[in-house]
Design an enzyme around this catalytic site. Structure first.
Site, PDB file in Angstrom:
ATOM      1  N   LYS A 263       0.863  -1.185   0.000  1.00  0.00           N
ATOM      2  CA  LYS A 263       0.000   0.000   0.000  1.00  0.00           C
ATOM      3  C   LYS A 263       0.896   1.230   0.000  1.00  0.00           C
ATOM      4  CE  LYS A 263      -3.439   2.917   1.254  1.00  0.00           C
ATOM      5  NZ  LYS A 263      -3.971   2.984   2.608  1.00  0.00           N
TER       6      LYS A 263
ATOM      7  N   ASP B 186     -12.874   1.627   3.673  1.00  0.00           N
ATOM      8  CA  ASP B 186     -12.073   2.269   4.724  1.00  0.00           C
ATOM      9  C   ASP B 186     -12.628   1.979   6.123  1.00  0.00           C
ATOM     10  OD1 ASP B 186      -9.687   3.517   5.253  1.00  0.00           O
ATOM     11  OD2 ASP B 186     -10.244   5.464   4.419  1.00  0.00           O
TER      12      ASP B 186
HETATM   13 ZN   LIG Z   1      -7.607   3.606   4.400  1.00  0.00          ZN
END
Ligand SMILES: [Zn+2]
Length: 420
Positions: free
Chosen positions: A203, A336
């Protein structure tokens, strides 16, 4: 009273391999064909699906346990490609500084169970401190705790002072986030470090963010050169790359660098949509959590500057979700989770439908598309022979009413019933 040895969890798993289950499904969502089938039977042997077809003609093996979902809609387990299971939505901003990584990992054990019980049988965790996500994944796979299948990134990698650094402390603390790496070779080295300690994917932070201090959400952070190095290194090591990118130029450069998914994609423009479509880059646009941030964020410790940023880009992101989807970009369901409470993941379906998808398309984003992005298309994402028996059910017709997915009543992961 004798304690039950932990090994029994393993031996139970062994026994399950022999177990045969037949599910009667009143409606079954075929996410590959985008069709709702009626009166289907699913046969499960051990962890996997061995047959699926019309109830009238699909043979149920002798001795199979019957599960009657004839009044329900059955669909593949849902997948969220953007979670933070170690993230506590009550500990935003300065509150989070007092939480040890190991405490966050234990919080994550609870979040993992809640997420699975909500019908999310696989998640991609994109950013965690202290390798808590690696520990969670391994503990779930070893049968020590209950949770979804996980792919994990460990620390998110980013520039000094950027969204993936920790910018809350004054200089005398001299603290730099563990994912910080500036320059192509340092960034390559950081990729190697994450892989060394257990990351399944990488990420990165291509732009600033909403919930970080002192940066602009729309401003680019990593350069094209740095991102090319990261993607080259990660792909060489067999890892995909997810890029956090709100800003227009950061989205463009991340796609040009070859990342596999753009997270947030808030300020994507026509060029970004075209590039995503042409290169097959998935977009994971978290268009529910604005509600939580604006309604609960202040109480949860979110900084005033972050609330201001959310107000500036939240609605633009929702409008751009519609444009990107209608413009042909591939969409994977990512929310998220951790910014908002775990288990509320399915609340996002409402917004995906409001901003242009049919309920079936939204379900596809959370099943077959998400599985494809994770590289797990042969394992999960549809109710198909040979795949893991990750199966959920809701009352009513889920393909016609997205809100039903927030009320999952049955969850099976790998042939084991988690909720009924
Ligand atoms: Zn995130």
């Amino acid at each position: 009273m004798a304690l039950v040895p932990l090994a029994s969890a393993q031996s139970a798993k062994e026994n399950d391999k022999e177990k045969i289950i037949a599910i009667r499904a009143g409606r079954l969502i075929d996410v590959v064909a985008a069709k709702v089938l009626v009166d289907q039977t699913i046969v499960i042997r051990g962890e996997r699906i061995s047959a699926v077809g019309p109830g009238a003609t699909t043979k149920v093996p002798d001795g199979a346990e019957l599960i009657d979902l004839s009044q329900a809609t059955v669909l593949p387990g849902l997948i969220d490609v953007h979670t933070h299971l170690t993230g506590n939505p009550q500990l935003h901003g300065y509150r989070g500084l007092g939480e040890a990584d190991i405490r966050a990992a234990l919080y994550g054990a609870r979040a993992a169970r809640v997420t699975l019980e909500a019908g999310f049988t696989s998640v991609r965790n994109v950013g965690a401190s202290g390798y808590g996500d690696v520990a969670l994944r391994d503990a779930i796979n070893d049968g020590d705790i209950v949770g979804p299948r996980m792919l994990v990134s460990a620390y998110a990698i980013g520039i000094k002072g950027g969204h993936c650094d920790e910018n809350l402390l004054p200089p005398e603390f001299d603290y730099t986030g563990k994912g910080v790496a500036d320059g192509p070779w340092a960034a390559r080295s950081k990729v190697r470090e994450m892989v060394k300690y257990g990351a399944d994917l990488i990420k990165i932070c291509a732009s600033g963010g909403v919930l970080s201090k002192g940066d602009e959400a729309g401003a680019q952070q990593y350069t094209l050169e740095e991102m090319k190095a990261i993607v080259d290194e990660a792909h060489k090591l067999g890892r995909k790359v997810a890029a956090h990118a709100h800003g227009t130029s950061s989205i463009r450069d991340a796609i040009l660098a070859g990342v596999d998914s753009i997270e947030h994609a808030s300020l994507i423009d026509e060029e970004g949509i075209r590039l995503a479509r042409e290169k097959g880059t998935y977009l994971a646009m978290d268009i529910y959590n604005d509600d939580y941030i604006l309604q609960e964020g202040e109480k949860a410790g979110i900084l005033p500057e972050s609330l201001k940023k959310e107000k500036e880009i939240g609605q633009l992101q929702r409008d751009n979700f519609r444009k990107a989807f209608q413009g042909g970009a591939r969409m994977a369901f990512g929310t998220d989770a951790g910014v908002y409470p775990h288990g509320d993941n399915a609340k996002q379906f409402y917004y995906m439908v409001k901003y242009g998808m049919t309920p079936m398309q939204a379900i596809q984003a959370a099943t077959i598309n998400a599985a494809d992005l994770m590289g797990w298309k042969s394992k999960v994402g549809s109710i198909s022979v040979g795949k893991f028996a990750d199966i959920i059910a809701v009352d009513g017709d889920a393909a016609a009413a997205d809100a039903l997915l927030t009320r999952v009543k049955f969850v099976m992961k790998g042939g084991a019933v988690v909720r009924r």
